[in-house]
Design an enzyme around this catalytic site. Structure first.
Site, short mmCIF file in Angstrom:
data_model
loop_
_atom_site.label_atom_id
_atom_site.label_comp_id
_atom_site.label_asym_id
_atom_site.label_seq_id
_atom_site.Cartn_x
_atom_site.Cartn_y
_atom_site.Cartn_z
N ASN A 11 -41.86 -16.66 32.38
CA ASN A 11 -41.00 -16.20 30.74
C ASN A 11 -41.41 -16.05 29.07
O ASN A 11 -42.06 -16.57 28.19
CB ASN A 11 -39.89 -17.74 29.96
CG ASN A 11 -38.58 -17.90 28.98
OD1 ASN A 11 -39.00 -16.18 28.46
ND2 ASN A 11 -38.55 -19.00 28.61
N LYS A 13 -40.45 -14.76 26.48
CA LYS A 13 -39.91 -15.27 24.95
C LYS A 13 -39.90 -14.21 24.10
O LYS A 13 -40.00 -12.73 24.88
CB LYS A 13 -40.78 -16.26 24.42
CG LYS A 13 -40.65 -18.21 25.40
CD LYS A 13 -41.14 -19.02 24.77
CE LYS A 13 -40.59 -20.32 26.15
NZ LYS A 13 -40.55 -21.60 25.53
N HIS A 95 -31.72 -21.31 28.45
CA HIS A 95 -33.44 -22.07 27.72
C HIS A 95 -32.47 -23.10 26.92
O HIS A 95 -31.65 -22.39 26.23
CB HIS A 95 -33.81 -20.86 27.65
CG HIS A 95 -35.04 -21.75 27.94
ND1 HIS A 95 -35.27 -22.29 26.01
CD2 HIS A 95 -36.20 -21.47 28.13
CE1 HIS A 95 -36.95 -22.50 26.21
NE2 HIS A 95 -37.51 -21.77 27.64
N GLU A 97 -33.74 -23.36 24.13
CA GLU A 97 -33.66 -22.90 22.29
C GLU A 97 -32.83 -21.84 22.24
O GLU A 97 -31.97 -22.03 20.97
CB GLU A 97 -35.35 -21.67 22.64
CG GLU A 97 -36.57 -22.31 23.09
CD GLU A 97 -37.51 -21.72 23.33
OE1 GLU A 97 -37.82 -20.28 23.52
OE2 GLU A 97 -39.03 -22.16 23.55
N GLU A 166 -37.11 -27.99 32.06
CA GLU A 166 -37.14 -28.10 31.37
C GLU A 166 -37.30 -28.99 30.18
O GLU A 166 -36.69 -29.25 29.42
CB GLU A 166 -37.48 -26.52 30.83
CG GLU A 166 -37.85 -25.53 31.42
CD GLU A 166 -37.92 -24.50 30.89
OE1 GLU A 166 -39.68 -24.24 31.09
OE2 GLU A 166 -37.61 -24.22 29.85
N GLY A 172 -43.63 -25.58 24.99
CA GLY A 172 -45.01 -25.70 23.53
C GLY A 172 -45.47 -26.63 23.26
O GLY A 172 -45.49 -26.36 21.86
N SER A 210 -45.64 -26.72 29.23
CA SER A 210 -46.42 -26.79 29.30
C SER A 210 -47.24 -26.39 30.41
O SER A 210 -48.52 -27.56 30.67
CB SER A 210 -46.94 -27.98 28.15
OG SER A 210 -46.70 -28.01 27.25
#
Ligand code: 13P
Length: 247
Positions: A11, A13, A95, A97, A166, A172, A210
């Site tokens: 991904n 991003k 996701h 985010e 996730e 991250g 991660s």
């Protein structure tokens, strides 16, 4: 136990440039063959050049979001038909985010997954709890609620999706769920998928958060972890290839 081929998805991003992408994609092609399946989910504007770079190879590509609408006056949105035309095999939906910064609800995520499947693009449906939810002992409740919205919407097609667990606190942050923590949630999700579709044993559940070359092998060795959704490490060819080899 059912044999599930590992799937490793990058991904990207909101990272990349034409020059950087060309270099990364050619390094990924040079790193073949991979044991599992490999895909990259790139910013929509780079889909066509990604398609051109990867055409004829066994690498797949996809997008990071899709509109729940088929077409129309939705400025800024990209439809599933457009993704299909760009050769996308996958699209990430839900996701964390997007759930956090674009207020995407479980119902919206489900509608997006349905829109993707309707055009033959496999949705990678992300679920995961925040740190506060984990500490409050709500992990199972949260991920089951997120997945259940999609299962209900997709009905008999639910077995066509890929699921990605996730944990938000591991994205991250350099803080990975331990293989045991991840496996425990994956087992819960697989049981839920199996109860709904009868095909849980063949469905893929990826882990994301991660994942790095040094922790990938132990994560992928867990019974219910079928690969990874890789953020930061997917931007460096050597790391992404090392993770793919760990599968
Ligand atoms: P990182 O691998 O950078 O933690 O990102 C995970 C992720 O969000 C993949 O979708």
């Amino acid at each position: 136990m059912a044999q599930r081929r590992k799937l490793i998805v990058g991904n990207w991003k909101m990272h990349g440039s034409r020059a950087a992408n060309a270099e990364l994609l050619s390094a990924l092609l040079a790193g073949r063959p991979y044991l599992g399946d490999l895909a990259v989910c790139v910013p929509a504007v780079y889909l066509h050049e990604t398609a051109a770079a990867l055409a004829g190879s066994d690498l797949r590509w996809g997008a990071q979001d899709v509109s729940e609408h088929a077409q129309g006056a939705y400025t800024g949105e990209v439809s599933a038909a457009m993704l299909a035309e760009a050769g996308c095999r996958y699209v990430i939906v839900g996701h964390s985010e997007r759930r956090a910064y674009h207020a995407e609800s479980d119902e919206l995520v489900a509608a997006k997954a349905q829109a993707a499947l309707a055009k033959g693009v496999t949705p990678i449906v992300c679920v995961g709890e925040t740190l506060a939810q984990r500490e409050a002992g709500e992990t199972e409740t949260v991920v089951k609620r997120q997945l259940s919205a999609v299962i209900h919407r997709l009905a008999h097609c639910a077995a066509e999706m890929v699921v990605a667990y996730e944990p938000v606190w591991a994205i991250g942050t350099g803080r990975t769920a331990s293989p045991e923590q991840a496996q425990a949630v994956h087992a819960v999700l697989r049981a839920q998928l199996h109860a709904a579709t009868g095909r849980g044993a063949t469905m893929k559940i990826l882990y994301g958060g991660s994942v790095k070359p040094d922790n990938a092998a132990t994560l992928f060795a867990q019974a219910d972890i079928d690969g990874g959704l890789i953020g930061g490490a997917s931007l460096k060819a050597s790391e992404f290839i090392a993770i793919a080899r760990a599968a």
